[in-house]
Design a protein around this motif. Structure first.
Motif, PDB file in Angstrom:
ATOM      1  N   VAL A 224      -4.644 -10.445  -7.434  1.00 42.29           N
ATOM      2  CA  VAL A 224      -5.084 -10.421  -6.032  1.00 42.29           C
ATOM      3  C   VAL A 224      -4.348  -9.325  -5.288  1.00 42.29           C
ATOM      4  N   ARG A 225      -3.045  -9.216  -5.506  1.00 37.94           N
ATOM      5  CA  ARG A 225      -2.274  -8.150  -4.853  1.00 37.94           C
ATOM      6  C   ARG A 225      -2.819  -6.776  -5.244  1.00 37.94           C
ATOM      7  N   ASN A 226      -3.134  -6.614  -6.526  1.00 36.76           N
ATOM      8  CA  ASN A 226      -3.656  -5.327  -6.992  1.00 36.76           C
ATOM      9  C   ASN A 226      -4.983  -4.994  -6.319  1.00 36.76           C
ATOM     10  N   TYR A 227      -5.835  -6.001  -6.131  1.00 32.65           N
ATOM     11  CA  TYR A 227      -7.132  -5.747  -5.488  1.00 32.65           C
ATOM     12  C   TYR A 227      -6.952  -5.326  -4.038  1.00 32.65           C
ATOM     13  N   ILE A 228      -6.064  -5.996  -3.315  1.00 31.75           N
ATOM     14  CA  ILE A 228      -5.863  -5.647  -1.906  1.00 31.75           C
ATOM     15  C   ILE A 228      -5.288  -4.238  -1.781  1.00 31.75           C
ATOM     16  N   GLU A 229      -4.410  -3.860  -2.681  1.00 28.83           N
ATOM     17  CA  GLU A 229      -3.905  -2.479  -2.674  1.00 28.83           C
ATOM     18  C   GLU A 229      -5.030  -1.498  -2.985  1.00 28.83           C
ATOM     19  N   TYR A 230      -5.919  -1.880  -3.881  1.00 31.02           N
ATOM     20  CA  TYR A 230      -7.056  -1.033  -4.263  1.00 31.02           C
ATOM     21  C   TYR A 230      -7.965  -0.754  -3.072  1.00 31.02           C
ATOM     22  N   VAL A 231      -8.314  -1.776  -2.281  1.00 33.54           N
ATOM     23  CA  VAL A 231      -9.247  -1.559  -1.173  1.00 33.54           C
ATOM     24  C   VAL A 231      -8.608  -0.757  -0.046  1.00 33.54           C
ATOM     25  N   LYS A 232      -7.290  -0.614  -0.067  1.00 30.48           N
ATOM     26  CA  LYS A 232      -6.613   0.187   0.959  1.00 30.48           C
ATOM     27  C   LYS A 232      -6.509   1.661   0.570  1.00 30.48           C
ATOM     28  N   GLN A 233      -6.803   1.981  -0.684  1.00 30.05           N
ATOM     29  CA  GLN A 233      -6.691   3.353  -1.148  1.00 30.05           C
ATOM     30  C   GLN A 233      -7.929   4.164  -0.766  1.00 30.05           C
ATOM     31  N   LYS A 234      -7.742   5.450  -0.560  1.00 33.95           N
ATOM     32  CA  LYS A 234      -8.851   6.315  -0.163  1.00 33.95           C
ATOM     33  C   LYS A 234      -9.701   6.708  -1.364  1.00 33.95           C
ATOM     34  N   ASP A 235     -11.012   6.515  -1.239  1.00 35.50           N
ATOM     35  CA  ASP A 235     -11.970   6.936  -2.266  1.00 35.50           C
ATOM     36  C   ASP A 235     -13.348   7.011  -1.614  1.00 35.50           C
ATOM     37  N   GLU A 236     -13.825   8.207  -1.369  1.00 35.18           N
ATOM     38  CA  GLU A 236     -15.073   8.382  -0.631  1.00 35.18           C
ATOM     39  C   GLU A 236     -16.266   7.804  -1.384  1.00 35.18           C
ATOM     40  N   LYS A 237     -16.231   7.830  -2.699  1.00 28.75           N
ATOM     41  CA  LYS A 237     -17.357   7.349  -3.490  1.00 28.75           C
ATOM     42  C   LYS A 237     -17.628   5.869  -3.234  1.00 28.75           C
ATOM     43  N   THR A 238     -16.577   5.071  -3.103  1.00 26.54           N
ATOM     44  CA  THR A 238     -16.738   3.634  -2.881  1.00 26.54           C
ATOM     45  C   THR A 238     -16.521   3.238  -1.425  1.00 26.54           C
ATOM     46  N   GLY A 239     -16.323   4.232  -0.554  1.00 29.67           N
ATOM     47  CA  GLY A 239     -16.177   3.938   0.867  1.00 29.67           C
ATOM     48  C   GLY A 239     -14.823   3.387   1.248  1.00 29.67           C
ATOM     49  N   ARG A 240     -13.852   3.533   0.381  1.00 31.45           N
ATOM     50  CA  ARG A 240     -12.497   3.076   0.707  1.00 31.45           C
ATOM     51  C   ARG A 240     -11.728   4.177   1.440  1.00 31.45           C
ATOM     52  N   PRO A 241     -10.747   3.774   2.251  1.00 29.05           N
ATOM     53  CA  PRO A 241     -10.207   2.421   2.392  1.00 29.05           C
ATOM     54  C   PRO A 241     -11.095   1.515   3.236  1.00 29.05           C
ATOM     55  N   TYR A 242     -11.050   0.225   2.936  1.00 31.21           N
ATOM     56  CA  TYR A 242     -11.745  -0.767   3.734  1.00 31.21           C
ATOM     57  C   TYR A 242     -10.907  -1.099   4.971  1.00 31.21           C
ATOM     58  N   SER A 243     -11.563  -1.601   5.988  1.00 31.95           N
ATOM     59  CA  SER A 243     -10.872  -2.066   7.193  1.00 31.95           C
ATOM     60  C   SER A 243     -10.594  -3.564   7.068  1.00 31.95           C
ATOM     61  N   ALA A 244      -9.440  -3.978   7.550  1.00 34.83           N
ATOM     62  CA  ALA A 244      -9.062  -5.393   7.496  1.00 34.83           C
ATOM     63  C   ALA A 244      -9.619  -6.138   8.698  1.00 34.83           C
ATOM     64  N   ARG A 245     -10.171  -7.313   8.448  1.00 33.42           N
ATOM     65  CA  ARG A 245     -10.643  -8.209   9.502  1.00 33.42           C
ATOM     66  C   ARG A 245     -10.296  -9.628   9.098  1.00 33.42           C
ATOM     67  N   TYR A 246      -9.542 -10.351   9.915  1.00 31.68           N
ATOM     68  CA  TYR A 246      -9.205 -11.733   9.597  1.00 31.68           C
ATOM     69  C   TYR A 246      -8.998 -12.511  10.883  1.00 31.68           C
ATOM     70  N   VAL A 247      -9.809 -13.547  11.077  1.00 26.75           N
ATOM     71  CA  VAL A 247      -9.743 -14.372  12.280  1.00 26.75           C
ATOM     72  C   VAL A 247      -8.872 -15.599  12.043  1.00 26.75           C
ATOM     73  N   GLY A 248      -9.038 -16.236  10.890  1.00 30.34           N
ATOM     74  CA  GLY A 248      -8.333 -17.478  10.624  1.00 30.34           C
ATOM     75  C   GLY A 248      -9.183 -18.711  10.837  1.00 30.34           C
ATOM     76  N   SER A 249     -10.419 -18.525  11.301  1.00 30.81           N
ATOM     77  CA  SER A 249     -11.443 -19.577  11.286  1.00 30.81           C
ATOM     78  C   SER A 249     -12.395 -19.221  10.155  1.00 30.81           C
ATOM     79  N   LEU A 250     -12.464 -20.062   9.135  1.00 30.18           N
ATOM     80  CA  LEU A 250     -13.315 -19.758   7.976  1.00 30.18           C
ATOM     81  C   LEU A 250     -14.736 -19.449   8.399  1.00 30.18           C
TER      82      LEU A 250
END
Length: 337
Positions: A224-250
């Protein structure tokens, strides 16, 4: 003033869907009518909570050891009282109740089962952040006529005949699937009706957002840690980095993921190795909605809707959202990447 192109209430939508099935009895549409009444009452009270002493906690804890908020208890009671007498249900089950909720003896029992989280996100109530009601509908598996049992509730999610949620936010919105796509209805308070506002909601195959409680980082498995680091890395082909969004209400995080795409994760961790979210009341309904919108919902290894629950309050990890994003998250979680 903007005018709706089509004036379709939720009752009209369900009625027209039933007309396409000659054997329909109208029982299901009456069930939804009662449920939407409960949602309208909850919405009204949520919006005036600070004025009518509905904020704050009660002196009680639920089966999960969580302090019951006043609005939790109110919403639970409203749904029960709206649904107990119509003759549509044989049993109910709520996240707030230790056991199944039987239909009172003086009312008839029907062929449906209602499972619900009366007010998801209750830890955010006092902060005036979006909360909601989550629900799933099943058909009974016990013999017709009498009271339902726990066996009627403990069914895998793929057997749901309907699922959805209500959001109490800037507007009150009801998102519903009956197995033929996902529709969104917005409450018009001036007429007291839910009107079709979001027709045939679809998730993109890949989004640009990730949603997870990063305060738990040190408790996650390495994948899980590796995936979150992955989505923060820059890669234009996959549209990364992703933006974080978290409310805390499921319910709010799942809805934003449904509308914009991306991935929502609540993985297992060292404190909750079996996951935190409730399979029957939260994950199964949301999984049905997401799948019907073209997305994917798993526990990181298997499809949520295929899990056969063994207990009323069983918990599970949840990986949900755009199909390609969820597949990638699963690959990291399983150590394949």
């Amino acid at each position: 003033m903007a005018v709706l192109k089509k004036l379709v209430t939720i009752e009209r939508y369900i009625a027209e869907a039933e007309h396409a099935h000659p054997q329909a009895t109208g029982e299901f549409s009456r069930l939804l009518r009662d449920l939407t009444l409960a949602i309208r009452i909850i919405s009204r009270t949520v919006r005036s909570a600070g004025l009518v002493d509905a904020l704050g906690a009660t002196a009680h804890q639920n089966i999960h050891g969580e302090t019951v908020q006043k609005l939790d208890a109110f919403a639970n009671d409203v749904i029960f009282r709206a649904m107990d007498h119509g003759g549509h249900l044989c049993v109910m089950a709520s996240e707030e109740n230790d056991d199944i909720i039987p239909i009172p003896n003086h009312y008839p029992c029907g062929k449906y089962v209602l499972c619900f989280d009366p007010l998801d996100g209750s830890s955010n109530i006092d902060a005036n952040i979006t909360i909601g009601t989550i629900f799933g509908v099943l058909e009974r598996v016990t013999l017709p006529g009498g009271h339902g049992t726990e066996a009627d509730v403990l069914q895998p999610g793929y057997k749901q005949v309907a699922a959805g949620y209500a959001l109490y936010g800037s507007s009150t919105m009801l998102v519903l699937t009956t197995g033929g796509g996902v529709q969104g209805f917005t409450l018009d308070p001036s007429v007291g009706e839910f009107l079709l506002s979001h027709e045939n909601i679809r998730l993109p195959q890949r989004g640009a957002y990730y949603s997870i409680n990063e305060g738990n980082t040190l408790r996650w498995e390495q994948g899980v840690r590796n995936y979150i680091e992955y989505v923060k890395q820059k890669d234009e082909k996959t549209g990364r980095p992703y933006s974080a969004r978290y409310v805390g209400s499921l319910v709010a995080d799942a809805h934003r993921t449904l509308v914009y795409g991306g991935v929502f994760l609540y993985p297992p961790d060292t404190r909750k190795p079996g996951g935190k979210l409730r399979l029957i009341y939260e994950c199964n309904p949301l999984a049905m909605v997401i799948e019907q919108a073209g997305g994917r919902a798993t526990d990181g290894r298997k499809r949520i809707l295929d899990i056969a629950p063994q207990a009323l309050h069983q918990r599970t990890p949840l990986f949900i959202g755009s199909e390609q994003d969820v597949i990638e998250a699963e690959e990291f979680y399983q150590g394949k990447r």
